[in-house]
Design a protein around this motif. Structure first.
Motif, PDB file in Angstrom:
ATOM      1  N   ALA A 164       0.862  -1.188   0.000  1.00 40.15           N
ATOM      2  CA  ALA A 164       0.000   0.000   0.000  1.00 40.15           C
ATOM      3  C   ALA A 164       0.895   1.234   0.000  1.00 40.15           C
ATOM      4  CB  ALA A 164      -0.914   0.009   1.215  1.00 40.15           C
ATOM      5  N   TYR A 165       0.512   2.231  -0.792  1.00 40.57           N
ATOM      6  CA  TYR A 165       1.343   3.428  -0.936  1.00 40.57           C
ATOM      7  C   TYR A 165       0.483   4.679  -0.848  1.00 40.57           C
ATOM      8  CZ  TYR A 165       4.262   6.916  -3.340  1.00 40.57           C
ATOM      9  OH  TYR A 165       4.966   8.045  -3.665  1.00 40.57           O
ATOM     10  N   LEU A 166       0.932   5.636  -0.057  1.00 39.86           N
ATOM     11  CA  LEU A 166       0.268   6.935   0.031  1.00 39.86           C
ATOM     12  C   LEU A 166       1.226   8.006  -0.446  1.00 39.86           C
ATOM     13  CD1 LEU A 166      -2.217   8.576   0.886  1.00 39.86           C
ATOM     14  CD2 LEU A 166      -1.189   8.796   3.161  1.00 39.86           C
ATOM     15  N   ARG A 167       0.830   8.676  -1.532  1.00 39.00           N
ATOM     16  CA  ARG A 167       1.644   9.758  -2.077  1.00 39.00           C
ATOM     17  C   ARG A 167       1.675  10.945  -1.130  1.00 39.00           C
ATOM     18  NH1 ARG A 167       1.607   9.826  -8.037  1.00 39.00           N
ATOM     19  NH2 ARG A 167       0.399   8.075  -8.855  1.00 39.00           N
ATOM     20  N   GLN A 168       2.635  11.823  -1.388  1.00 42.73           N
ATOM     21  CA  GLN A 168       2.728  13.063  -0.624  1.00 42.73           C
ATOM     22  C   GLN A 168       1.538  13.966  -0.917  1.00 42.73           C
ATOM     23  OE1 GLN A 168       6.022  16.638  -0.199  1.00 42.73           O
ATOM     24  NE2 GLN A 168       6.718  14.575  -0.675  1.00 42.73           N
TER      25      GLN A 168
ATOM     26  N   LEU B 240     -15.268  15.063   2.496  1.00 40.75           N
ATOM     27  CA  LEU B 240     -13.865  15.437   2.618  1.00 40.75           C
ATOM     28  C   LEU B 240     -13.659  16.947   2.620  1.00 40.75           C
ATOM     29  CD1 LEU B 240     -12.182  12.748   0.325  1.00 40.75           C
ATOM     30  CD2 LEU B 240     -12.350  12.773   2.822  1.00 40.75           C
ATOM     31  N   ASP B 241     -14.526  17.682   1.886  1.00 38.66           N
ATOM     32  CA  ASP B 241     -14.349  19.135   1.859  1.00 38.66           C
ATOM     33  C   ASP B 241     -14.844  19.808   3.139  1.00 38.66           C
ATOM     34  OD1 ASP B 241     -17.043  18.838   1.447  1.00 38.66           O
ATOM     35  OD2 ASP B 241     -17.132  20.037  -0.381  1.00 38.66           O
ATOM     36  N   GLU B 242     -15.377  19.023   4.058  1.00 38.58           N
ATOM     37  CA  GLU B 242     -15.791  19.538   5.360  1.00 38.58           C
ATOM     38  C   GLU B 242     -14.707  19.351   6.422  1.00 38.58           C
ATOM     39  OE1 GLU B 242     -20.576  18.530   4.849  1.00 38.58           O
ATOM     40  OE2 GLU B 242     -19.277  17.180   5.995  1.00 38.58           O
ATOM     41  N   LEU B 243     -13.625  18.696   6.061  1.00 42.51           N
ATOM     42  CA  LEU B 243     -12.593  18.335   7.022  1.00 42.51           C
ATOM     43  C   LEU B 243     -11.467  19.355   7.063  1.00 42.51           C
ATOM     44  CD1 LEU B 243     -12.141  14.520   6.227  1.00 42.51           C
ATOM     45  CD2 LEU B 243     -13.788  15.598   7.784  1.00 42.51           C
ATOM     46  N   SER B 244     -10.778  19.374   8.187  1.00 44.62           N
ATOM     47  CA  SER B 244      -9.538  20.141   8.264  1.00 44.62           C
ATOM     48  C   SER B 244      -8.454  19.390   7.509  1.00 44.62           C
ATOM     49  CB  SER B 244      -9.120  20.306   9.728  1.00 44.62           C
ATOM     50  OG  SER B 244      -8.736  19.047  10.278  1.00 44.62           O
TER      51      SER B 244
ATOM     52  N   GLU C  27      -4.799  -3.342   4.206  1.00 46.85           N
ATOM     53  CA  GLU C  27      -4.290  -4.493   4.964  1.00 46.85           C
ATOM     54  C   GLU C  27      -3.211  -5.259   4.204  1.00 46.85           C
ATOM     55  OE1 GLU C  27      -7.769  -6.692   6.392  1.00 46.85           O
ATOM     56  OE2 GLU C  27      -7.708  -5.482   8.212  1.00 46.85           O
ATOM     57  N   THR C  28      -2.168  -4.529   3.825  1.00 46.49           N
ATOM     58  CA  THR C  28      -1.036  -5.124   3.111  1.00 46.49           C
ATOM     59  C   THR C  28       0.093  -5.448   4.090  1.00 46.49           C
ATOM     60  OG1 THR C  28      -0.160  -2.911   2.701  1.00 46.49           O
ATOM     61  CG2 THR C  28      -1.556  -3.877   0.993  1.00 46.49           C
ATOM     62  N   ASP C  29       1.042  -6.248   3.627  1.00 41.67           N
ATOM     63  CA  ASP C  29       2.225  -6.542   4.434  1.00 41.67           C
ATOM     64  C   ASP C  29       3.166  -5.344   4.489  1.00 41.67           C
ATOM     65  OD1 ASP C  29       1.363  -9.169   4.847  1.00 41.67           O
ATOM     66  OD2 ASP C  29       2.373  -9.889   3.041  1.00 41.67           O
ATOM     67  N   TYR C  30       3.189  -4.570   3.394  1.00 43.69           N
ATOM     68  CA  TYR C  30       4.113  -3.445   3.271  1.00 43.69           C
ATOM     69  C   TYR C  30       3.323  -2.150   3.116  1.00 43.69           C
ATOM     70  CZ  TYR C  30       7.498  -7.147   2.487  1.00 43.69           C
ATOM     71  OH  TYR C  30       8.268  -8.270   2.632  1.00 43.69           O
ATOM     72  N   ILE C  31       3.727  -1.142   3.871  1.00 48.67           N
ATOM     73  CA  ILE C  31       3.073   0.166   3.841  1.00 48.67           C
ATOM     74  C   ILE C  31       4.133   1.218   3.516  1.00 48.67           C
ATOM     75  CG2 ILE C  31       1.811   1.888   5.193  1.00 48.67           C
ATOM     76  CD1 ILE C  31       0.744  -0.427   6.918  1.00 48.67           C
ATOM     77  N   LEU C  32       3.915   1.970   2.439  1.00 51.24           N
ATOM     78  CA  LEU C  32       4.829   3.027   2.019  1.00 51.24           C
ATOM     79  C   LEU C  32       4.125   4.366   2.184  1.00 51.24           C
ATOM     80  CD1 LEU C  32       6.020   1.453  -1.390  1.00 51.24           C
ATOM     81  CD2 LEU C  32       6.771   0.879   0.923  1.00 51.24           C
ATOM     82  N   LEU C  33       4.709   5.250   2.966  1.00 55.68           N
ATOM     83  CA  LEU C  33       4.082   6.537   3.265  1.00 55.68           C
ATOM     84  C   LEU C  33       5.060   7.665   2.956  1.00 55.68           C
ATOM     85  CD1 LEU C  33       2.553   5.592   6.751  1.00 55.68           C
ATOM     86  CD2 LEU C  33       1.360   5.651   4.552  1.00 55.68           C
ATOM     87  N   ASP C  34       4.647   8.554   2.056  1.00 56.53           N
ATOM     88  CA  ASP C  34       5.493   9.673   1.642  1.00 56.53           C
ATOM     89  C   ASP C  34       5.041  10.939   2.374  1.00 56.53           C
ATOM     90  OD1 ASP C  34       7.366  11.189   0.368  1.00 56.53           O
ATOM     91  OD2 ASP C  34       6.473  11.055  -1.631  1.00 56.53           O
ATOM     92  N   GLU C  35       5.817  11.351   3.354  1.00 59.22           N
ATOM     93  CA  GLU C  35       5.529  12.530   4.166  1.00 59.22           C
ATOM     94  C   GLU C  35       4.104  12.512   4.727  1.00 59.22           C
ATOM     95  OE1 GLU C  35       7.487  14.738   5.352  1.00 59.22           O
ATOM     96  OE2 GLU C  35       9.278  14.182   4.245  1.00 59.22           O
ATOM     97  N   PRO C  36       3.719  11.481   5.449  1.00 53.90           N
ATOM     98  CA  PRO C  36       2.334  11.397   5.948  1.00 53.90           C
ATOM     99  C   PRO C  36       2.031  12.361   7.084  1.00 53.90           C
ATOM    100  CG  PRO C  36       3.630   9.628   6.875  1.00 53.90           C
ATOM    101  CD  PRO C  36       4.514  10.309   5.868  1.00 53.90           C
ATOM    102  N   LEU C  37       3.057  12.983   7.667  1.00 50.99           N
ATOM    103  CA  LEU C  37       2.818  13.896   8.779  1.00 50.99           C
ATOM    104  C   LEU C  37       2.528  15.318   8.326  1.00 50.99           C
ATOM    105  CD1 LEU C  37       5.513  12.680  11.342  1.00 50.99           C
ATOM    106  CD2 LEU C  37       3.279  11.712  10.782  1.00 50.99           C
ATOM    107  N   ASN C  38       2.563  15.554   7.009  1.00 47.35           N
ATOM    108  CA  ASN C  38       2.220  16.882   6.490  1.00 47.35           C
ATOM    109  C   ASN C  38       0.812  17.266   6.922  1.00 47.35           C
ATOM    110  OD1 ASN C  38       4.660  17.128   5.244  1.00 47.35           O
ATOM    111  ND2 ASN C  38       3.912  16.839   3.163  1.00 47.35           N
ATOM    112  N   ASN C  39       0.625  18.509   7.292  1.00 46.24           N
ATOM    113  CA  ASN C  39      -0.679  19.072   7.671  1.00 46.24           C
ATOM    114  C   ASN C  39      -1.202  18.552   9.008  1.00 46.24           C
ATOM    115  OD1 ASN C  39      -0.930  20.528   5.187  1.00 46.24           O
ATOM    116  ND2 ASN C  39      -1.582  18.625   4.191  1.00 46.24           N
TER     117      ASN C  39
END
Length: 253
Positions: free
Chosen positions: A78-82, A133-137, A153-165
């Motif tokens: 699983a991958y989450l872009r910046q 989503l447009d109601e969220l901070s 629910e993958t074995d591998y999780i890739l997160l690109d700068e997930p702490l932004n905002n």
């Protein structure tokens, strides 16, 4: 295990990655640190098979990356872009449901709904499941995106700068959650971070990148060293210990 061998990627005359090799052990949290343009995001994108390298190979659990079928890989990584663009009038729950597509292809079963609700609970979003989503901070939206990744629910999780905002509370919440996923569920997490102290406190291993090359890869104690960080960020830092953890002080006056 994720195995990277002699990976290179060039855009015109610029080398985003140059001859990068590393091993990521299963059940570890690995932080990628380095200045802007170091190659962190490019490395994650190649491992997620979003872009092709010009040279080198990636193996996941011993299987060459491009030997995976698309759905097979989506159940593995699983991958989450910046930066993610999603429909503003989508609800939080609908967004998280997208994370189940590799498992159900749109036909949700009981196990899929349970995974969605579990992911919402992880990110403390139970009361916002029906919110648009447009109601969220910005921070709430980021947590919803991370919940979508968790629902996969993958074995591998890739997160690109997930702490932004994210404010301090939720940044810490996410890092603690990732540690829990590694410890309790044996997930393997690769995460890019700008906050060196978050890497020092929560990571098992740190990969320090600069100018598309791995400058240092090892334990927190091996990488969080004054000379290593000075050469990486071109700024002097004080490295000290607090409650058995290495802490960097990089404010200058």
């Amino acid at each position: 295990m994720v195995t990277v061998r002699q990976l290179s990627k060039r855009y015109g005359e610029h080398w985003a990655l140059r001859d990068v090799s590393l091993d990521v052990e299963e059940g570890t949290l690995v932080a990628l640190i380095g200045p802007n343009g170091a190659g962190k995001s490019t490395l994650l994108s190649i491992i997620a098979r979003l872009i092709r390298p010009d040279a080198g190979s990636v193996y996941i659990d011993g299987k060459e990356l491009h030997a995976y079928g698309s759905m097979e890989l989506a159940r593995k990584v699983a991958y989450l872009r910046q930066t993610v663009t999603v429909g503003a009038r989508l609800t939080v729950r609908d967004l998280v449901i997208f994370g189940r597509f590799p498992h159900c292809e749109g036909r949700l079963r009981r196990a899929d709904w349970e995974a969605v609700e579990r992911a919402l609970g992880y990110m403390e979003l139970e009361t916002l499941g029906d919110a648009f989503l447009d109601e969220l901070s910005g921070g709430q939206r980021q947590r919803a995106l991370i919940a979508m990744v968790l629902a996969q629910e993958t074995d591998y999780i890739l997160l690109d700068e997930p702490l932004n905002n994210l404010d301090m509370r939720y940044a810490v919440q996410i890092m603690r959650l990732l540690r829990r996923l590694v410890r309790d569920l044996h997930k393997t997490v690769l995460i890019t971070l700008h906050d060196v102290n978050m890497a020092a406190v929560y990571a098992d291993q740190i990969v320090a990148l600069k100018d598309g090359q791995v400058r240092k890869h090892g334990s927190v104690d091996a990488v969080i060293q004054r000379d290593v960080l000075r050469s990486l960020f071109d700024i002097d830092m004080l490295v000290t210990s607090l409650q058995g953890r290495r802490i960097c002080i990089y404010a200058q006056w």
